[in-house]
Design a protein around this motif. Sequence first.
Motif, PDB file in Angstrom:
ATOM      1  N   GLU A  79     -11.793  12.714 -42.116  1.00 15.05           N
ATOM      2  CA  GLU A  79     -12.438  11.762 -41.199  1.00 15.05           C
ATOM      3  C   GLU A  79     -12.797  10.454 -41.908  1.00 15.05           C
ATOM      4  N   PHE A  80     -13.102  10.544 -43.204  1.00 20.63           N
ATOM      5  CA  PHE A  80     -13.540   9.353 -43.929  1.00 20.63           C
ATOM      6  C   PHE A  80     -12.370   8.435 -44.290  1.00 20.63           C
ATOM      7  N   ARG A  81     -11.146   8.885 -43.966  1.00 21.73           N
ATOM      8  CA  ARG A  81      -9.984   8.010 -44.229  1.00 21.73           C
ATOM      9  C   ARG A  81      -9.834   6.965 -43.134  1.00 21.73           C
ATOM     10  N   ASP A  82     -10.504   7.187 -41.988  1.00 20.78           N
ATOM     11  CA  ASP A  82     -10.397   6.242 -40.871  1.00 20.78           C
ATOM     12  C   ASP A  82     -11.641   5.372 -40.775  1.00 20.78           C
ATOM     13  N   ASP A  83     -11.451   4.207 -40.195  1.00 19.08           N
ATOM     14  CA  ASP A  83     -12.563   3.259 -40.064  1.00 19.08           C
ATOM     15  C   ASP A  83     -13.742   3.853 -39.288  1.00 19.08           C
ATOM     16  N   ALA A  84     -13.427   4.654 -38.278  1.00 15.31           N
ATOM     17  CA  ALA A  84     -14.509   5.248 -37.465  1.00 15.31           C
ATOM     18  C   ALA A  84     -15.396   6.127 -38.342  1.00 15.31           C
ATOM     19  N   GLY A  85     -14.777   6.887 -39.232  1.00 19.24           N
ATOM     20  CA  GLY A  85     -15.527   7.772 -40.138  1.00 19.24           C
ATOM     21  C   GLY A  85     -16.377   6.964 -41.108  1.00 19.24           C
ATOM     22  N   ILE A  86     -15.806   5.881 -41.605  1.00 24.19           N
ATOM     23  CA  ILE A  86     -16.544   5.045 -42.573  1.00 24.19           C
ATOM     24  C   ILE A  86     -17.742   4.386 -41.885  1.00 24.19           C
ATOM     25  N   GLU A  87     -17.533   3.951 -40.640  1.00 21.56           N
ATOM     26  CA  GLU A  87     -18.648   3.373 -39.861  1.00 21.56           C
ATOM     27  C   GLU A  87     -19.779   4.378 -39.693  1.00 21.56           C
ATOM     28  N   LYS A  88     -19.402   5.633 -39.419  1.00 22.61           N
ATOM     29  CA  LYS A  88     -20.429   6.674 -39.257  1.00 22.61           C
ATOM     30  C   LYS A  88     -21.192   6.857 -40.568  1.00 22.61           C
ATOM     31  N   GLY A  89     -20.444   6.848 -41.682  1.00 16.49           N
ATOM     32  CA  GLY A  89     -21.081   6.986 -43.005  1.00 16.49           C
ATOM     33  C   GLY A  89     -22.035   5.838 -43.274  1.00 16.49           C
ATOM     34  N   LYS A  90     -21.586   4.633 -42.938  1.00 16.25           N
ATOM     35  CA  LYS A  90     -22.426   3.439 -43.151  1.00 16.25           C
ATOM     36  C   LYS A  90     -23.724   3.553 -42.340  1.00 16.25           C
ATOM     37  N   ALA A  91     -23.588   4.002 -41.097  1.00 13.33           N
ATOM     38  CA  ALA A  91     -24.773   4.124 -40.227  1.00 13.33           C
ATOM     39  C   ALA A  91     -25.792   5.084 -40.842  1.00 13.33           C
ATOM     40  N   LYS A  92     -25.299   6.192 -41.412  1.00 16.97           N
ATOM     41  CA  LYS A  92     -26.212   7.167 -42.036  1.00 16.97           C
ATOM     42  C   LYS A  92     -26.891   6.556 -43.251  1.00 16.97           C
ATOM     43  N   CYS A  93     -26.135   5.765 -44.020  1.00 11.79           N
ATOM     44  CA  CYS A  93     -26.718   5.116 -45.214  1.00 11.79           C
ATOM     45  C   CYS A  93     -27.858   4.186 -44.782  1.00 11.79           C
ATOM     46  N   ILE A  94     -27.616   3.404 -43.733  1.00 10.29           N
ATOM     47  CA  ILE A  94     -28.626   2.443 -43.273  1.00 10.29           C
ATOM     48  C   ILE A  94     -29.877   3.182 -42.786  1.00 10.29           C
ATOM     49  N   GLU A  95     -29.635   4.243 -42.011  1.00  7.62           N
ATOM     50  CA  GLU A  95     -30.740   5.083 -41.510  1.00  7.62           C
ATOM     51  C   GLU A  95     -31.619   5.576 -42.654  1.00  7.62           C
ATOM     52  N   LYS A  96     -30.980   5.877 -43.788  1.00  3.74           N
ATOM     53  CA  LYS A  96     -31.660   6.480 -44.945  1.00  3.74           C
ATOM     54  C   LYS A  96     -32.215   5.426 -45.912  1.00  3.74           C
ATOM     55  N   ASN A  97     -31.990   4.159 -45.595  1.00  7.14           N
ATOM     56  CA  ASN A  97     -32.352   3.064 -46.512  1.00  7.14           C
ATOM     57  C   ASN A  97     -31.568   3.149 -47.829  1.00  7.14           C
ATOM     58  N   SER A 109     -11.188   9.732 -53.550  1.00  3.80           N
ATOM     59  CA  SER A 109     -12.619   9.521 -53.272  1.00  3.80           C
ATOM     60  C   SER A 109     -12.994   8.063 -53.500  1.00  3.80           C
ATOM     61  N   PHE A 110     -12.328   7.412 -54.454  1.00  2.44           N
ATOM     62  CA  PHE A 110     -12.661   6.007 -54.749  1.00  2.44           C
ATOM     63  C   PHE A 110     -12.181   5.079 -53.636  1.00  2.44           C
ATOM     64  N   ARG A 111     -11.082   5.467 -52.979  1.00  3.01           N
ATOM     65  CA  ARG A 111     -10.616   4.665 -51.832  1.00  3.01           C
ATOM     66  C   ARG A 111     -11.714   4.607 -50.774  1.00  3.01           C
ATOM     67  N   SER A 114     -14.524   2.389 -51.895  1.00  2.78           N
ATOM     68  CA  SER A 114     -14.179   0.978 -51.786  1.00  2.78           C
ATOM     69  C   SER A 114     -14.327   0.510 -50.335  1.00  2.78           C
ATOM     70  N   ASP A 115     -13.864   1.347 -49.389  1.00  2.00           N
ATOM     71  CA  ASP A 115     -13.990   1.002 -47.963  1.00  2.00           C
ATOM     72  C   ASP A 115     -15.464   0.856 -47.569  1.00  2.00           C
ATOM     73  N   LEU A 116     -16.281   1.774 -48.050  1.00  2.00           N
ATOM     74  CA  LEU A 116     -17.706   1.725 -47.711  1.00  2.00           C
ATOM     75  C   LEU A 116     -18.389   0.529 -48.393  1.00  2.00           C
TER      76      LEU A 116
END
Length: 348
Positions: A79-97, A109-111, A114-116
């Motif tokens: 899932e993290f290979r697609d933009d939608a997955g990366i967006e979800k990951g970003k949202a969780k990071c923001i939620e967590k500060n 994993s580095f790809r 880099s996307d994030l």
Amino acid sequence: MSEEQKVIGVLTSGGDAPGMNAAIRAVVRTGIQRGYKMVGVIHGYQGLIDGEFIDLGIRDVSDIIQRGGTMLGTARCKEFRDDAGIEKGKAKCIEKNMVGLVVLGGDGSFRGASDLSRKGIQCIGVPCTIDNDIACTDYTIGYDTAMNTVVEMVDKLRDTTMSHERCAVVEVMGRHAGHIALNCSVACGATGVLIEEKIEDERNNLDAVVAKINKAKENGKRFFVVIVAEGVGNTAFAKPMKGLKDASFEGRKMDTEAIAEYIEKHTGAESRATILGHVQRGGRPSLRDRVVASEMGHHAVELIAAGKSDRVVARKEGKIVDYDIQEALKLEKTISADLYQVMDDTSF
Ligand code: F6P
């Protein structure tokens, strides 16, 4: 703890490697020293998407430096290979500060890191894989321990191989990279090594190994070890070998079992195939892996504290350095020609 305290996350991704825990410990302790709140992400990028977090304090990473595997669990996340997955990951990071994320893993994993990073989260990669196949660094966490495991196993195989005057054909890990195989063939005094990088060269192919064994037999040698890299011998990767002298093997998938059969047929040495498999990924990390993991984990947090992002930590000529992830991913790693020569000149 104040609401505003910045958070750094750490996750492990891809295949595990001995020394990952030592790196997690270094990341957590360095982060706390620099005033961050530290959070572990369980199950790699999948856990980031799903919001699987644990707070990590100083004592939560006690008594792990000597343990294999990863206390955070790991996964390969499609899932993290697609933009939608990366967006979800970003949202969780923001939620967590979470301002920064340290990613322990390999090129895949580095790809993701880099996307994030490009979405504003400061991501730093730390190379962890037993294969040592990451081009920007001379060394990856887990490599030394895995090779020591191979040496220990092959030493045991030598005992029985010698007693029965056989040939042990041993498949080692390394997906599409022959670094483990080449180093271990030297360290184990093997007569032959077969790696993907050289398999189509007639001076280094299966017939060349057969010729070496036959020459060694003439010199009085009675038992043999041949190391086969996974990229050649793993049943999933094995292919028919081009130009083999014995046409009866033509078109046949030459996995480690078939290689043992070929060697037996053409040398007369009774041969046994052994696939070491995942045992190579486990066990207590060696001193080298613990030290490099500590250095790299420490450096990763220093980079985040300095405002850097989209970097991968590396070890070059004995020094800890870092590279832009995209630049690092373009590099290629080759087999050591010098070590190959050493193997060639001493294995008969
Ligand atoms: O990349 C590390 C590694 O152990 C390779 O050497 C091997 O090909 C692969 O992982 C095995 O992966 P898995 O654990 O998913 O079977």
